[in-house]
Write a protein that holds these residues in place. Structure first.
Motif, mmCIF file in Angstrom:
data_model
loop_
_atom_site.group_PDB
_atom_site.id
_atom_site.type_symbol
_atom_site.label_atom_id
_atom_site.label_comp_id
_atom_site.label_asym_id
_atom_site.label_seq_id
_atom_site.Cartn_x
_atom_site.Cartn_y
_atom_site.Cartn_z
ATOM 1 N N ILE A 54 0.838 -1.203 0.000
ATOM 2 C CA ILE A 54 0.000 0.000 0.000
ATOM 3 C C ILE A 54 0.877 1.258 0.000
ATOM 4 C CG2 ILE A 54 -1.639 1.334 1.397
ATOM 5 C CD1 ILE A 54 -2.829 -1.338 2.285
ATOM 6 N N TYR A 55 1.959 1.240 0.815
ATOM 7 C CA TYR A 55 2.851 2.404 0.863
ATOM 8 C C TYR A 55 3.551 2.618 -0.477
ATOM 9 C CZ TYR A 55 6.607 5.533 2.171
ATOM 10 O OH TYR A 55 7.456 6.591 2.216
ATOM 11 N N TYR A 58 0.486 4.067 -2.701
ATOM 12 C CA TYR A 58 -0.230 5.280 -2.308
ATOM 13 C C TYR A 58 0.581 6.229 -1.433
ATOM 14 C CZ TYR A 58 -4.328 2.645 -3.835
ATOM 15 O OH TYR A 58 -5.218 1.929 -4.562
ATOM 16 N N ARG A 61 -0.451 8.656 2.408
ATOM 17 C CA ARG A 61 -1.905 8.900 2.313
ATOM 18 C C ARG A 61 -2.683 7.595 2.420
ATOM 19 N NH1 ARG A 61 -5.379 8.712 -1.841
ATOM 20 N NH2 ARG A 61 -3.692 8.261 -3.294
ATOM 21 N N GLY A 62 -2.175 6.540 1.787
ATOM 22 C CA GLY A 62 -2.856 5.251 1.848
ATOM 23 C C GLY A 62 -2.861 4.657 3.237
ATOM 24 N N VAL A 70 -9.131 2.448 0.882
ATOM 25 C CA VAL A 70 -8.468 2.188 -0.392
ATOM 26 C C VAL A 70 -8.735 0.765 -0.857
ATOM 27 C CG1 VAL A 70 -6.265 2.119 -1.578
ATOM 28 C CG2 VAL A 70 -6.680 3.856 0.142
ATOM 29 N N PHE A 84 -5.231 -1.132 -7.591
ATOM 30 C CA PHE A 84 -4.685 0.177 -7.941
ATOM 31 C C PHE A 84 -4.728 0.409 -9.441
ATOM 32 C CE2 PHE A 84 -0.828 2.627 -9.138
ATOM 33 C CZ PHE A 84 -1.227 3.841 -8.630
ATOM 34 N N GLN A 88 -6.810 3.196 -11.506
ATOM 35 C CA GLN A 88 -6.138 4.060 -12.485
ATOM 36 C C GLN A 88 -6.885 4.069 -13.810
ATOM 37 O OE1 GLN A 88 -1.984 2.993 -12.894
ATOM 38 N NE2 GLN A 88 -1.385 5.018 -12.206
#
Length: 528
Positions: A54-55, A58, A61-62, A70, A84, A88
């Protein structure tokens, strides 16, 4: 891409460095607690494959989104990446709905034959012939916009206006395109103009195989002379990874058969074509070389011979700004004469200026058509374009610095605190390295260096990173991976948005050495 073992080793080393219990001074203890907590938070994120994914995608923020809006917690890192990519694609589709994709062309034909033909004897006694006359003899303007109606349907509206020697006309066209499948699409076209009557057309594209496709375009043009049908079919095939072969058959107005081979690689573009038709039959060969520089410079040449005569063309084009490409082509032909064609592409707009210099093959016209644009371009590039781009870059950098000033200040404070906390560890490392005549960092600087005399007016912006680098020495080795060095403990970015380097003066086996590496370049010392 670091492994779990590498993460654990880095975590343990930083914990030993920043542990609050190792520092008695109250101020150092407070700074150590803050840095220790940052290291612990980072390890918690990176040691869990899910939060690490996730990091990576995002950023913070994620991780900070409450309720994990998310993605669901139970998903694997691979599923998180797929999610993701799906999001997109949805954003791209929404962006597509807002786009009209405007395209336009403006062409201005210039008659400058008086510059060269006026020296003929017949001009000598003509009153008022002391100054050459240059005039615009034709113009053409076309524009089109696209309006996505659904994910598969698009409406295209286009129009054009043309004038030559005081006479002209225009037309407007509406096309509706539908993507029928992954293999093809169809398009209906309706048009009308003041010189031509109504036009109805149908265009079909179809992939026959993964390496072969066909395009068919049939049209009915209504005029005062009756209905004039037309049909064009193109069959294309991939001959290899970089080569396409085309067969084209056109029936109706100016019927012809054409075959061509196009080879396009990273460094070149080659085309050979042969056409048999009414009224023109010809053979054409063209070659374009692509230089691998940041300005995307290209030089090209072509030879075209047929019933209409012979034409030789050569020219070049170059990127002059982020969205603009400037090109010039010299055309020498029999019986066409000599022409200079100047083209400027600005985003999706094209500005074209064909300048007709002479109807004859005059060496002077060829010389000035070749040398003139080069001299003007280099003068403009040095006096106008280069200073403008430099000023624009400075404005962008200044804006970037202002927006990130608080973050940079925080990073600087963290780096200075880290350097103070490293002092005791560095002292022990130096003692151990001196005992074995190992690796000792004498001096190290990070930032913007100015070594070129042409840039002597620019300001050097570097920070001393001797202590942080010595702290990274292990077993008489210093190894840095391919990443920006601004993220290393005790480092920060002293010149945001500018090119940076690391310069190290070190001692190994009692001998002094010096090495310099780019910001994102891997570094391993001592050198083998």
């Amino acid at each position: 891409q670091a492994s779990q073992e590498e993460l654990k080793a880095a975590y343990r080393r930083l914990c030993m460095l920043y542990h609050p219990d190792k520092h008695r001074d109250p101020e150092l203890k407070t700074q150590a607690e803050r840095l220790f907590n940052l290291v612990h938070q980072a390890y918690e994120v990176l040691s869990d494959p899910q939060t690490r994914a996730i990091y990576d995608i995002y950023g913070r923020r994620g991780l900070e989104m409450e309720g994990w809006e998310v993605v669901e917690r139970k998903r694997t890192p691979a599923e998180i990446r797929e999610e993701f990519e799906r999001l997109q694609r949805e954003r791209e589709e929404r962006r597509l709905q807002q786009r009209t994709n405007p395209k336009g062309t403006i062409s201005v034909g210039i008659d400058a034959t008086d510059l060269f033909d006026r020296y003929d004897e017949e001009y000598e006694d003509v009153p008022g012939s002391s100054f050459p006359q240059i005039e615009i003899n034709k113009m053409h303007i076309s524009q089109s916009i696209e309006a996505p109606l659904t994910a598969t349907d698009t409406a295209i509206l286009s129009g054009n206006l043309s004038t030559q020697n005081g006479n002209g006309g225009g037309s407007i066209n509406l096309a509706l395109r539908r993507v029928t499948s992954a293999k093809g699409w169809g398009e209906l076209e309706f048009g009308a103009g003041d010189l031509q009557g109504p036009l109805f057309g149908l265009k079909i594209f179809r992939n026959l195989t993964p390496r072969c496709f066909i395009t068919t375009n049939c049209a009915l043009q209504f005029s005062s002379r009756g209905i004039r049908p037309g049909l064009t079919t193109v069959l294309a095939r991939n001959l290899d990874k970089n080569t396409m072969g085309y067969l084209q058959w056109r029936w109706g107005i100016q019927s012809a058969m054409n075959t061509s081979i196009v080879r396009d690689t990273k460094t070149s573009h080659f085309t050979v074509a042969l056409q048999l038709g009414i009224p023109h039959s010809f053979m054409m060969v063209s070659y374009q070389h692509k230089f691998q520089d940041e300005d995307q410079t290209r030089v090209k040449g072509s030879l075209k011979a047929g019933f209409f005569g012979t034409i030789v063309e050569y020219g070049a084009e170059r990127k002059i700004s982020r969205h603009s490409i400037l090109g010039a082509t010299v055309s020498v032909g029999v019986p066409q004469g000599v022409s200079l064609k100047i083209k400027l592409n600005r985003a999706s707009q094209t500005y074209f200026f064909p300048v007709h210099l002479t109807d004859q093959l005059l060496p002077s016209a060829v010389f000035y058509a070749t040398v003139g644009p080069l001299v003007i371009y280099f003068a403009m590039h040095r006096l106008i374009i280069k200073p403008y781009l430099r000023a624009q870059k400075e404005r962008e950098l200044e804006k970037q610095r202002e927006s990130t000033a608080s973050d940079i200040l925080q990073k600087k404070q963290e780096a200075e605190a880290a350097v103070r906390l490293m002092q005791e560890s560095v002292r022990r490392i130096i003692e151990a390295e001196e005992a074995r005549m190992g690796l000792i960092v004498v001096n190290a600087w990070y930032g913007k260096f100015v070594n070129d005399n042409s840039r002597k007016n620019e300001k050097v912006k570097v920070i001393d990173v001797t202590v942080p680098l010595q702290c990274l020495v292990k077993d008489s080795k210093l190894i840095l991976t391919e990443a920006s060095k601004a993220g290393l403990p005790g480092f920060y970015d002293p010149c945001m948005g500018e090119e940076k380097s690391l310069k190290v003066l070190y001692q190994f086996r009692g001998v002094l050495h010096q090495v310099m590496s780019a910001d994102n370049e891997a570094l391993r010392i001592p050198k083998q």
